[in-house]
Design an enzyme around this catalytic site. Structure first.
Site, short mmCIF file in Angstrom:
data_model
loop_
_atom_site.label_atom_id
_atom_site.label_comp_id
_atom_site.label_asym_id
_atom_site.label_seq_id
_atom_site.Cartn_x
_atom_site.Cartn_y
_atom_site.Cartn_z
N CYS A 113 -7.63 -7.78 -6.72
CA CYS A 113 -8.10 -6.47 -7.20
C CYS A 113 -8.87 -6.55 -8.51
O CYS A 113 -9.48 -5.57 -8.93
CB CYS A 113 -6.92 -5.53 -7.33
SG CYS A 113 -5.80 -5.65 -5.93
N HIS A 249 -8.13 -0.38 -11.77
CA HIS A 249 -7.94 -0.57 -10.33
C HIS A 249 -6.98 0.50 -9.82
O HIS A 249 -5.92 0.74 -10.41
CB HIS A 249 -7.38 -1.98 -10.08
CG HIS A 249 -6.76 -2.12 -8.73
ND1 HIS A 249 -7.42 -1.75 -7.58
CD2 HIS A 249 -5.54 -2.58 -8.34
CE1 HIS A 249 -6.64 -1.97 -6.55
NE2 HIS A 249 -5.50 -2.47 -6.97
N ASN A 279 -5.23 2.13 -1.95
CA ASN A 279 -5.49 0.91 -2.72
C ASN A 279 -6.46 0.05 -1.90
O ASN A 279 -6.08 -0.50 -0.87
CB ASN A 279 -4.16 0.18 -2.96
CG ASN A 279 -4.34 -1.15 -3.69
OD1 ASN A 279 -5.45 -1.68 -3.76
ND2 ASN A 279 -3.25 -1.69 -4.19
N1 COA Z 1 8.60 6.10 2.49
C1 COA Z 1 9.80 6.56 2.13
N2 COA Z 1 10.68 5.87 1.37
C2 COA Z 1 10.28 4.66 0.95
C3 COA Z 1 9.03 4.11 1.28
C4 COA Z 1 8.18 4.89 2.08
N3 COA Z 1 6.96 4.46 2.47
N4 COA Z 1 8.91 2.89 0.71
C5 COA Z 1 10.05 2.68 0.03
N5 COA Z 1 10.87 3.75 0.18
C6 COA Z 1 12.22 3.93 -0.37
C7 COA Z 1 12.88 2.61 -0.74
O1 COA Z 1 13.48 2.04 0.41
C8 COA Z 1 13.86 3.04 -1.78
O2 COA Z 1 15.00 3.61 -1.12
P1 COA Z 1 16.49 3.31 -1.67
O3 COA Z 1 16.49 3.87 -3.07
O4 COA Z 1 17.33 4.05 -0.70
O5 COA Z 1 16.62 1.84 -1.64
C9 COA Z 1 13.15 4.18 -2.50
O6 COA Z 1 12.12 4.62 -1.61
C10 COA Z 1 12.51 3.74 -3.79
O7 COA Z 1 11.83 2.51 -3.55
P2 COA Z 1 11.10 1.76 -4.68
O8 COA Z 1 10.65 0.43 -4.18
O9 COA Z 1 11.94 1.82 -5.92
O10 COA Z 1 9.82 2.67 -4.85
P3 COA Z 1 8.81 2.66 -6.02
O11 COA Z 1 8.88 3.96 -6.71
O12 COA Z 1 8.89 1.40 -6.83
O13 COA Z 1 7.43 2.62 -5.22
C11 COA Z 1 5.67 1.10 -4.64
C12 COA Z 1 7.10 1.51 -4.40
C13 COA Z 1 5.30 -0.09 -3.80
C14 COA Z 1 4.79 2.30 -4.30
C15 COA Z 1 5.51 0.77 -6.15
O14 COA Z 1 6.49 -0.16 -6.53
C16 COA Z 1 4.16 0.20 -6.50
O15 COA Z 1 3.16 0.89 -6.43
N6 COA Z 1 4.12 -1.05 -6.95
C17 COA Z 1 2.92 -1.71 -7.40
C18 COA Z 1 2.01 -1.89 -6.27
C19 COA Z 1 0.74 -2.47 -6.73
O16 COA Z 1 0.28 -2.17 -7.78
N7 COA Z 1 0.20 -3.31 -5.90
C20 COA Z 1 -1.04 -3.88 -5.97
C21 COA Z 1 -1.44 -4.37 -7.25
S1 COA Z 1 -3.03 -4.72 -6.94
#
Ligand code: COA
Length: 322
Positions: A113, A249, A279
């Site tokens: 990215c 990004h 993304n």
């Molecule tokens: N729909 C519903 N629930 C979901 C889900 C979805 N698509 N994906 C995860 N969950 C659930 C999880 O299972 C978790 O449930 P639990 O508490 O019962 O275990 C809960 O939601 C929270 O999950 P969590 O992983 O803590 O979510 P988050 O707020 O960290 O969001 C991302 C997840 C991936 C969106 C976030 O971590 C993120 O954006 N990370 C960086 C990604 C990034 O920048 N990537 C590329 C860089 S180039």
């Protein structure tokens, strides 16, 4: 020799994918996706549409929107992508062939990215060296072809698209100093498993899918990006007040909000493509620029700080004048 971006153009595939689409195969809902990521929609390439096709369409858009621009004299093509049609031949050569551009260097770069900004840094350096005069820099991805649709934490994030910039010599510097780097120790936190190999001492089995440790990347992004914005400003003897816009990004709207909070910058001046493109990795920065440009926000003479970050974990930032 100084350089400037003389035009930009984009292309996004026709197929719109809303959040409800994912409910067919994973447990999720629109409210979770919008509140946790800011994404409402993304575009997916068709089965027969590949990264080079998106780039070629972006070039057609460049020519259609800028009657004064031609491809005559283009002497280098840089394509940032992690989702090349093939590793060999490279994507840049497919673009060269589509437009029959002669005597033109063709290079794909892989910095995930951060790649579009890496491409601008390379183009600036080549123009400064006096070896090249008309460079096309692309950021383009078909992430949907490498998405694990069984992983609900990542599949809802990704989209496809292409953006490009034309970089040419300039009397006055309009692409300023940059920062570039990587935290290779975090390689295993975000990777696309193309081959059986070892990354950070751990075995990776090839399955052609993107894997991500979302929480680790999220925290790393906010800390790293905030620090690098300040470093970039210092390198250019500028203050936040000297900027008109910041384009990070578009990984997650909450990362953009988190960085805005850390550096105390108004969120209205942070441009993104996250809401309707998701993304799109390398493509997200030019897509955000294009959306804002078409909305009449970006005006000649304004300064934009662009900073990409992602798999590697790489980062690259640059300040430009429009
Ligand atoms: N729909 C519903 N629930 C979901 C889900 C979805 N698509 N994906 C995860 N969950 C659930 C999880 O299972 C978790 O449930 P639990 O508490 O019962 O275990 C809960 O939601 C929270 O999950 P969590 O992983 O803590 O979510 P988050 O707020 O960290 O969001 C991302 C997840 C991936 C969106 C976030 O971590 C993120 O954006 N990370 C960086 C990604 C990034 O920048 N990537 C590329 C860089 S180039």
């Amino acid at each position: 020799m100084e350089s400037k971006i003389t035009a930009i153009a984009v292309y996004t595939p026709e197929k719109r994918i809303n959040n409800a689409y994912f409910q067919q195969f994973i447990e999720t809902n629109d409210e979770w996706i919008v509140s946790r990521t800011g994404i409402r929609e993304r575009r997916f390439a068709s089965e027969t549409q590949f990264t080079s096709d998106l780039c070629i369409q972006a070039v057609h858009n460049l020519l259609a929107e800028n009657k004064n621009i031609s491809l005559e004299g283009v002497d280098f093509i840089i394509v940032s992508t992690t989702t090349a049609d093939q590793v060999m031949p490279n994507t840049a050569s497919q673009i060269q062939n589509a437009f029959n551009i002669q005597n033109c260097g063709c290079l794909d770069i892989m910095a995930a990215c951060a790649g579009f900004v890496y491409g601008l840094v390379l183009a600036k350096g080549m123009i400064a060296a006096g070896t090249h005069k008309k460079i096309l820099v692309f950021g383009a991805e078909t992430l949907s072809k490498f998405t694990d649709f069984k992983d609900r934490t990542s599949c809802i994030l990704f989209g496809d698209g292409a953006g490009m910039a034309l970089v040419e010599p300039s009397d006055k510097a309009k692409i300023f100093n940059a920062v570039t780097g990587s935290d290779g120790g975090h390689g295993k936190d975000l990777y696309l498993s193309q081959n059986n190999s070892i990354v950070n001492g751990e075995h990776i089995e090839a399955n052609g899918k993107i894997h991500q440790n979302g929480k680790v990347v999220f925290k790393w992004a906010i800390q790293t990006v905030s620090g690098k914005i300040n470093e970039l400003l210092a390198k250019n003897a500028m203050q936040l007040e000297d900027l008109d816009w910041i384009i990070l990004h578009s990984a997650n709207m909450r990362i953009i909000e988190g960085v805005a909070g850390e550096i105390n910058y108004p969120i209205e001046k942070m441009l993104s493509s996250i809401e309707y493109c998701g993304n799109t990795s390398s493509a997200s920065i030019p897509l955000a620029w294009d959306i804002a440009r078409k909305a009449g926000k970006i005006k000649p003479g304004q300064k934009i700080l662009m900073l990409g970050f992602g798999g590697g974990l790489t980062f690259a930032g640059v300040i430009i004048e429009v």
